[in-house]
Write a protein that holds these residues in place. Structure first.
Motif, mmCIF file in Angstrom:
data_model
loop_
_atom_site.group_PDB
_atom_site.id
_atom_site.type_symbol
_atom_site.label_atom_id
_atom_site.label_comp_id
_atom_site.label_asym_id
_atom_site.label_seq_id
_atom_site.Cartn_x
_atom_site.Cartn_y
_atom_site.Cartn_z
ATOM 1 N N ALA A 19 34.526 38.405 31.332
ATOM 2 C CA ALA A 19 35.807 37.866 31.771
ATOM 3 C C ALA A 19 36.546 38.918 32.579
ATOM 4 C CB ALA A 19 36.652 37.436 30.576
ATOM 5 N N VAL A 20 37.237 38.474 33.628
ATOM 6 C CA VAL A 20 38.025 39.383 34.451
ATOM 7 C C VAL A 20 39.424 38.816 34.632
ATOM 8 C CG1 VAL A 20 35.978 40.211 35.666
ATOM 9 C CG2 VAL A 20 37.319 38.356 36.646
ATOM 10 N N ASP A 21 40.381 39.712 34.826
ATOM 11 C CA ASP A 21 41.768 39.294 35.014
ATOM 12 C C ASP A 21 42.467 40.311 35.917
ATOM 13 O OD1 ASP A 21 43.999 37.393 33.625
ATOM 14 O OD2 ASP A 21 44.831 39.379 34.030
ATOM 15 N N VAL A 22 43.242 39.804 36.879
ATOM 16 C CA VAL A 22 43.927 40.652 37.845
ATOM 17 C C VAL A 22 45.295 41.067 37.317
ATOM 18 C CG1 VAL A 22 44.937 40.745 40.160
ATOM 19 C CG2 VAL A 22 42.727 39.627 39.800
ATOM 20 N N GLU A 23 45.633 42.331 37.475
ATOM 21 C CA GLU A 23 46.925 42.850 37.032
ATOM 22 C C GLU A 23 48.044 42.355 37.956
ATOM 23 O OE1 GLU A 23 48.278 47.199 35.625
ATOM 24 O OE2 GLU A 23 48.005 47.044 37.795
ATOM 25 N N LEU A 35 45.840 35.111 48.455
ATOM 26 C CA LEU A 35 45.131 36.254 49.027
ATOM 27 C C LEU A 35 44.417 37.051 47.950
ATOM 28 C CD1 LEU A 35 47.827 37.472 51.605
ATOM 29 C CD2 LEU A 35 45.718 36.206 52.089
ATOM 30 N N VAL A 36 45.081 37.227 46.815
ATOM 31 C CA VAL A 36 44.470 37.943 45.696
ATOM 32 C C VAL A 36 43.250 37.194 45.185
ATOM 33 C CG1 VAL A 36 44.800 38.551 43.269
ATOM 34 C CG2 VAL A 36 46.476 39.254 44.961
ATOM 35 N N GLN A 37 43.351 35.873 45.075
ATOM 36 C CA GLN A 37 42.201 35.090 44.626
ATOM 37 C C GLN A 37 41.013 35.272 45.561
ATOM 38 O OE1 GLN A 37 42.951 30.962 43.854
ATOM 39 N NE2 GLN A 37 44.424 31.377 42.223
ATOM 40 N N ASP A 65 43.907 33.646 37.898
ATOM 41 C CA ASP A 65 43.939 35.070 38.222
ATOM 42 C C ASP A 65 42.713 35.786 37.673
ATOM 43 O OD1 ASP A 65 44.584 34.754 35.594
ATOM 44 O OD2 ASP A 65 46.224 36.206 35.581
ATOM 45 N N GLY A 66 41.686 35.025 37.349
ATOM 46 C CA GLY A 66 40.478 35.637 36.818
ATOM 47 C C GLY A 66 39.364 34.630 36.629
ATOM 48 N N GLY A 99 43.867 49.642 52.026
ATOM 49 C CA GLY A 99 45.280 49.323 51.927
ATOM 50 C C GLY A 99 45.583 48.000 51.274
ATOM 51 N N THR A 100 44.590 47.397 50.626
ATOM 52 C CA THR A 100 44.774 46.118 49.930
ATOM 53 C C THR A 100 44.298 46.250 48.488
ATOM 54 O OG1 THR A 100 42.612 45.361 50.735
ATOM 55 C CG2 THR A 100 44.569 44.714 52.011
ATOM 56 N N PRO A 101 44.972 47.087 47.700
ATOM 57 C CA PRO A 101 44.489 47.371 46.339
ATOM 58 C C PRO A 101 44.507 46.155 45.426
ATOM 59 C CG PRO A 101 46.695 48.239 46.644
ATOM 60 C CD PRO A 101 46.232 47.795 47.993
ATOM 61 N N LEU A 102 43.560 46.135 44.524
ATOM 62 C CA LEU A 102 43.434 45.095 43.506
ATOM 63 C C LEU A 102 43.067 45.793 42.206
ATOM 64 C CD1 LEU A 102 43.400 41.902 43.334
ATOM 65 C CD2 LEU A 102 40.910 42.089 43.475
ATOM 66 N N ARG A 103 43.812 45.510 41.135
ATOM 67 C CA ARG A 103 43.561 46.154 39.855
ATOM 68 C C ARG A 103 43.197 45.090 38.829
ATOM 69 N NH1 ARG A 103 45.561 51.133 38.797
ATOM 70 N NH2 ARG A 103 46.632 50.557 36.884
ATOM 71 N N MET A 104 42.211 45.398 37.994
ATOM 72 C CA MET A 104 41.738 44.370 37.068
ATOM 73 C C MET A 104 41.248 44.921 35.747
ATOM 74 S SD MET A 104 37.960 43.177 38.380
ATOM 75 C CE MET A 104 38.541 42.623 39.969
ATOM 76 N N ARG A 105 41.283 44.032 34.754
ATOM 77 C CA ARG A 105 40.660 44.273 33.466
ATOM 78 C C ARG A 105 39.378 43.455 33.402
ATOM 79 N NH1 ARG A 105 45.276 42.100 32.551
ATOM 80 N NH2 ARG A 105 44.520 40.550 31.079
ATOM 81 N N VAL A 106 38.364 44.023 32.749
ATOM 82 C CA VAL A 106 37.082 43.333 32.568
ATOM 83 C C VAL A 106 36.708 43.417 31.094
ATOM 84 C CG1 VAL A 106 34.646 43.229 33.228
ATOM 85 C CG2 VAL A 106 36.349 44.001 34.889
ATOM 86 N N ALA A 107 36.320 42.295 30.513
ATOM 87 C CA ALA A 107 35.896 42.256 29.112
ATOM 88 C C ALA A 107 34.488 41.692 29.007
ATOM 89 C CB ALA A 107 36.860 41.412 28.279
ATOM 90 N N MET A 108 33.705 42.225 28.068
ATOM 91 C CA MET A 108 32.338 41.754 27.862
ATOM 92 C C MET A 108 32.026 41.670 26.374
ATOM 93 S SD MET A 108 30.146 43.828 30.746
ATOM 94 C CE MET A 108 30.713 43.985 32.438
#
Length: 202
Positions: A19-23, A35-37, A65-66, A99-108
């Motif tokens: 599973a992933v989720d964007v901050e 755009l984030v999607q 968002d994930g 210049g287009t940062p994306l931060r995320m959490r990933v769970a497994m």
């Protein structure tokens, strides 16, 4: 791919769930969310391809968002933890340099699941989502300015996979965590950045 193609209808299977989720997604306006999607979809596709994984064979449940994904039965879990995570971190580093940062959490997590009327049913998706949404994991991502990815895995996946050190997995990069949600205690391990020995961000 439909859920029925991934597993026998109503049959219980044992699979790796990611599973992933964007901050910060909910703070964005509709245009920036779109755009984030798009960036998230590209990052996941690129990371999987570079790790030698075929996302067309994954069952993917979109979360706005994930994503919650079930991987094929023959997947090498150690390879996914090591190389898919590393490629995600590298793709996110590329976005930051652009210049287009994306931060995320990933769970497994690996565990039992089956097909339900509205998607996945069983322990595996529940545990994975609990890990993904844990405050300690959100705080770990918020606390780092050098990495755009925080990985959390279940204690079982750590004990069964990370401790083997296959594919240069480095157990020392993981720290134990325990938290309680809805009267249930969950244990896992958090890794900031990528989990392989000697890996360095960009």
């Amino acid at each position: 791919m439909t859920l029925e193609m991934v597993m026998p209808l109503r049959g219980l299977v044992y699979r790796l769930v990611v599973a992933v989720d964007v901050e910060g997604y909910s703070k964005l306006d509709a245009l920036d969310q779109s755009l984030v999607q798009a960036r998230l979809s590209d990052v996941l596709d690129v990371a999987a391809r570079k790790a030698g994984l075929d996302r067309d064979l994954w069952y993917r449940q979109v979360r706005g968002d994930g994503e919650l994904a079930v991987l094929p039965t023959d997947v090498d879990a150690a390879w996914v933890v090591a190389h898919f995570t590393e490629q995600l971190a590298e793709a996110l580093a590329d976005l930051r340099r652009a210049g287009t940062p994306l931060r995320m959490r990933v769970a497994m997590h690996c565990g039992p699941l089956t097909a339900g009327a509205f998607g996945l049913v069983g322990d595996a998706p529940i545990v994975t989502c609990r890990l993904l949404d844990a405050k300690v994991v959100r705080d770990a991502l918020a606390a780092t300015a050098d990495d755009d990815l925080v990985l959390v895995i279940s204690q079982q996946l750590h004990d069964d996979v990370v401790r083997t050190r296959f594919h240069e997995l480095d157990p020392s990069r993981f720290r134990f965590t325990r938290f309680r949600v809805k009267n249930q205690t969950y244990s896992g391990y958090v890794c900031t950045g990528a989990p392989r020995r000697g890996w360095a961000n960009g």
